[in-house]
Scaffold this motif. Structure first.
Motif, mmCIF file in Angstrom:
data_model
loop_
_atom_site.group_PDB
_atom_site.id
_atom_site.type_symbol
_atom_site.label_atom_id
_atom_site.label_comp_id
_atom_site.label_asym_id
_atom_site.label_seq_id
_atom_site.Cartn_x
_atom_site.Cartn_y
_atom_site.Cartn_z
ATOM 1 N N GLN A 159 0.917 -1.129 -0.150
ATOM 2 C CA GLN A 159 -0.038 -0.058 -0.138
ATOM 3 C C GLN A 159 0.784 1.259 0.182
ATOM 4 O OE1 GLN A 159 -3.569 0.472 0.161
ATOM 5 N NE2 GLN A 159 -3.257 -1.581 -0.726
ATOM 6 N N GLY A 165 2.291 -6.609 1.316
ATOM 7 C CA GLY A 165 2.201 -5.448 2.089
ATOM 8 C C GLY A 165 0.459 -5.528 2.703
ATOM 9 N N GLN A 166 -0.132 -6.493 2.330
ATOM 10 C CA GLN A 166 -1.699 -6.358 2.676
ATOM 11 C C GLN A 166 -2.018 -8.117 3.025
ATOM 12 O OE1 GLN A 166 -3.849 -3.708 3.034
ATOM 13 N NE2 GLN A 166 -2.023 -2.810 3.022
ATOM 14 N N GLN A 177 -6.170 -5.966 5.450
ATOM 15 C CA GLN A 177 -5.720 -5.197 6.190
ATOM 16 C C GLN A 177 -4.022 -4.985 5.992
ATOM 17 O OE1 GLN A 177 -6.928 -6.259 10.088
ATOM 18 N NE2 GLN A 177 -5.135 -7.463 10.280
ATOM 19 N N THR A 178 -3.399 -4.071 6.548
ATOM 20 C CA THR A 178 -2.004 -4.088 6.479
ATOM 21 C C THR A 178 -1.406 -5.027 7.290
ATOM 22 O OG1 THR A 178 -2.242 -1.442 6.479
ATOM 23 C CG2 THR A 178 0.101 -2.544 7.059
ATOM 24 N N HIS A 183 4.312 -4.066 8.073
ATOM 25 C CA HIS A 183 3.348 -2.803 8.265
ATOM 26 C C HIS A 183 3.348 -2.196 6.953
ATOM 27 C CE1 HIS A 183 4.437 -3.097 12.330
ATOM 28 N NE2 HIS A 183 5.685 -3.183 12.384
ATOM 29 N N GLY A 184 2.962 -3.063 6.086
ATOM 30 C CA GLY A 184 2.702 -2.535 4.509
ATOM 31 C C GLY A 184 3.731 -2.314 3.783
#
Length: 374
Positions: free
Chosen positions: A113, A171-172, A184-185, A190-191
């Motif tokens: 993301q 990243g997700q 979600q992340t 952490h994405g």
């Protein structure tokens, strides 16, 4: 058992818009969802019925066929039945809850993301004169620059980041909660989609270090208190290659010893002597562009306001400057000598003997008091 009318199931009219159908579906789906009604067969059947009606009426082709031929015009095996396969459930909820869970319509992200950097605010205090005339200045703000040691990778020299095993570099991650599939992340990377086994010692794996940078800021003519100037791209940097945020310079104008500003107008109090107020004459008034002279008439009373047109401030969005309002304050003399006191006593006797024509305000006030008591 005959099927109920799809419009009746959702409680909407036949000419309802798609948004109205979605709104009705969301309300009923929340009410009858199996997660909210565990072991409730009746609620489960109603949920399936509501879902089928929603999927039929939000498909333009199926809705047209249903409107013309009723249930006979739609094939119950084309995904409109009570099953949860074929992606219909995820698509339906993705449209409605996309604004809550992100991603819009349940689409999978093909990579990490990207996030825009945060905006920053800088408070700048200036004088009224600077606000009126405008000026150029420089400010120092905190900034993030690419780490010179790892060149932005975040990894110790000689090593490199590796693909995150939890999200596979996307990243997700997607989590299943009952019938909901939520994206979600990734909690591991952490994405970013990357893991740094050996972080850079200079930036601790961040890939950037904090420094101060100097920026030039142009303060426009007529800027007012609380206004903001945007410096595009000078906020915090984005994440995963996202664009940086902006820097907002917020203006705070210092209190002025002489003038008070109201929009584009200025106000000031102008003390004058008792003699000048009584006899009239020329006085000098300060403005932001220097002194100007004007004549006060004979018999000027304390509190009288004089307007000097065009002697205010030309605002940022104004085509012409405001005005300057001078509020006269007649000053009572202090620390008088005996001779001065005697002259004032003689003057007072003369004005009393001259009658009320010398003190029209006093006469008016006395008449009001007399009427009040009578």
């Amino acid at each position: 058992m005959a099927k109920r009318d799809f419009y009746e199931i959702l409680g909407v009219a036949k000419n309802s818009s798609e948004d109205e159908i979605k709104k009705a579906y969301r309300k009923l789906a929340m009410k009858y969802h199996p997660d909210r009604n565990p072991d409730n067969k009746e609620a489960e059947e109603k949920f399936k019925e509501v879902k089928e009606a929603y999927e039929m009426l939000t498909n333009p082709e199926k809705r047209e066929a249903y409107d013309r031929y009723g249930h006979a015009g739609v094939d119950p095996n084309m995904g409109g039945g009570g099953g949860f396969g074929g992606g219909g459930f995820g698509d339906a909820f993705g449209d409605i809850f996309g604004d809550i869970f992100g991603g819009g319509g349940g689409r999978r992200s093909s990579g990490p993301q990207v996030y825009r950097g945060a905006d920053l605010r800088y408070n700048l205090e200036i004088t009224l004169e600077q606000a009126a005339h405008g000026f150029d200045t420089t400010i120092r703000v905190p900034s993030w620059d690419k780490c010179d040691t790892c060149h932005g990778s975040g990894a110790k020299p000689g090593t490199s980041p590796t693909t995150c095993g939890t999200c596979g570099g996307h990243g997700q991650v997607r989590m299943q909660q009952g019938f909901f599939s939520i994206q979600q992340t990734c909690p591991k990377c952490h994405g970013t989609g990357k893991i740094i086994p050996e972080p850079c010692p200079s930036c601790a794996g961040a890939g950037r270090i904090k420094r101060n940078k100097t920026l030039e800021v142009k303060i426009p003519v007529g800027i007012d208190n609380g206004m903001r100037i945007r410096s595009t791209g000078n906020g915090e940097p984005g994440t995963n290659g996202g664009p940086p945020g902006d820097l907002y310079v917020e203006i705070h104008i210092k209190a002025h010893p002489v003038f008070q500003r109201e929009g584009d107008d200025l106000h000031c109090e102008m003390p004058i002597s008792f003699a000048k107020a009584a006899l009239g004459g020329e006085i000098e008034v300060p403005t932001l562009d220097g002194k100007v002279s004007f004549t006060v008439p004979e018999g000027t009373q304390s509190g009288k306001t004089f307007r000097l047109k065009g002697k205010g401030i030309k605002g940022v969005r104004s085509g012409y400057p405001g005005d300057l309002f001078c509020h006269v304050a007649v000053e009572t003399p202090v620390k008088l000598t005996e001779k001065q006191k005697e002259l004032l006593r003689e003057f007072d006797r003369a004005t009393v003997e001259g009658g009320s024509k010398h003190s029209p305000q006093t006469k008016t006030w006395k008449d009001k008091v007399k009427d009040f008591f009578e």
